[in-house]
Design a protein around this motif. Sequence first.
Motif, mmCIF file in Angstrom:
data_model
loop_
_atom_site.group_PDB
_atom_site.id
_atom_site.type_symbol
_atom_site.label_atom_id
_atom_site.label_comp_id
_atom_site.label_asym_id
_atom_site.label_seq_id
_atom_site.Cartn_x
_atom_site.Cartn_y
_atom_site.Cartn_z
ATOM 1 N N PHE A 1 -8.280 -2.280 16.469
ATOM 2 C CA PHE A 1 -7.136 -2.134 17.302
ATOM 3 C C PHE A 1 -6.589 -0.746 17.680
ATOM 4 N N GLU A 2 -6.665 0.154 16.699
ATOM 5 C CA GLU A 2 -6.292 1.407 16.716
ATOM 6 C C GLU A 2 -6.631 1.823 17.926
ATOM 7 N N ASN B 1 2.580 2.707 16.194
ATOM 8 C CA ASN B 1 2.405 1.429 17.086
ATOM 9 C C ASN B 1 1.750 0.300 16.181
ATOM 10 N N THR B 2 0.609 0.488 15.308
ATOM 11 C CA THR B 2 -0.035 -0.497 14.694
ATOM 12 C C THR B 2 0.739 -0.755 13.462
ATOM 13 N N LEU B 3 1.362 0.557 12.934
ATOM 14 C CA LEU B 3 2.402 0.282 11.650
ATOM 15 C C LEU B 3 3.551 -0.844 12.087
ATOM 16 N N LYS B 4 4.117 -0.745 13.310
ATOM 17 C CA LYS B 4 5.003 -1.429 13.727
ATOM 18 C C LYS B 4 4.664 -3.047 13.933
ATOM 19 N N LEU B 5 3.360 -2.966 14.398
ATOM 20 C CA LEU B 5 2.604 -4.437 14.467
ATOM 21 C C LEU B 5 2.688 -4.932 12.935
ATOM 22 N N SER C 1 -9.149 -5.304 10.820
ATOM 23 C CA SER C 1 -10.026 -5.261 9.808
ATOM 24 C C SER C 1 -9.376 -4.910 8.453
ATOM 25 N N ARG C 2 -9.968 -5.390 7.473
ATOM 26 C CA ARG C 2 -9.252 -5.408 6.179
ATOM 27 C C ARG C 2 -9.388 -3.981 5.788
ATOM 28 N N VAL C 3 -10.299 -3.277 6.044
ATOM 29 C CA VAL C 3 -10.166 -1.496 5.970
ATOM 30 C C VAL C 3 -8.906 -1.177 6.545
ATOM 31 N N SER C 4 -8.801 -1.454 7.895
ATOM 32 C CA SER C 4 -7.695 -0.753 8.529
ATOM 33 C C SER C 4 -6.147 -1.266 7.814
ATOM 34 N N ILE C 5 -6.258 -2.769 7.528
ATOM 35 C CA ILE C 5 -5.106 -3.246 7.038
ATOM 36 C C ILE C 5 -4.591 -2.518 5.699
ATOM 37 N N ARG C 6 -5.511 -2.327 4.875
ATOM 38 C CA ARG C 6 -5.370 -1.665 3.539
ATOM 39 C C ARG C 6 -4.778 -0.424 3.746
ATOM 40 N N LYS C 7 -5.050 0.431 4.726
ATOM 41 C CA LYS C 7 -4.218 1.663 4.957
ATOM 42 C C LYS C 7 -3.158 1.691 5.111
ATOM 43 N N TYR C 8 -2.601 0.585 5.924
ATOM 44 C CA TYR C 8 -1.161 0.267 6.245
ATOM 45 C C TYR C 8 -0.508 -0.290 4.981
#
Length: 235
Positions: free
Chosen positions: A108-109, A159-163, A188-195
């Motif tokens: 998504f990023e 923007n992804t952080l806001k989502l 993805s789980r990898v991306s979500i984990r960062k946030y």
Amino acid sequence: MINVLIVEDDPMVVKFNKYYLEHVGGFQLKGVAASAEDAFKILEEDPIDLILLDIYMPGMDGLELLSQLRKTDKNIDVIIVSAAKDSASIKKALQNGAVDYLIKPFEFERFNSALSSFKNREKFMNSSKNISQEELDKLLLHNEKPSNLESFPKGVDRNTLKLVWDKILEIKDTAFSTVELAVLLGISRVSIRKYLNFLEEINVLKKELIYGSLGRPIYKYKLLKSNTNFINRYL
């Protein structure tokens, strides 16, 4: 609002593109076409500003559609969204004026970056008569500095952080895992984990180790309601 046409013959990809488009903001989906023929019919009927275009399609492919589009007087921009990653296809797309090229599968990023850059460019172009070299470089090289005073860790996008944050607020009374939030957002789980790591670092989430019915431990996150204002400086 920027009017968008999705040209894609895979229903699942259409579903994800629609979902992503809704969460970027500033864009309105005007139609979906599964072929070049259907796309041209929509273009005759509706005003379109941007096409999200696949290359591999039955009949006329996306590159030929783009080439034919450039022979018309329609002022429409195109972002390629395709699994085609050979240099010949990419070169031909760029030569025919594609403003960006996303190779499937993508996060998504990357989608958000492409759409946000396009939106910012359109807004700037429509509000400026004369453009300096410095301003043009920022548009073409995508090297705008963040407007926020706060900086973000590598891989964290505003923007992804806001989502992610908006979804957490929806489920604020329920503990959730990385996997559960990833499924809800289609990220993805990898991306979500960062946030989630970032939100934990700024003390708006608390991570707890919970043991399931089979005794297998899993980390779950809970919103720290008293600290929710901490995130405002980042949004």
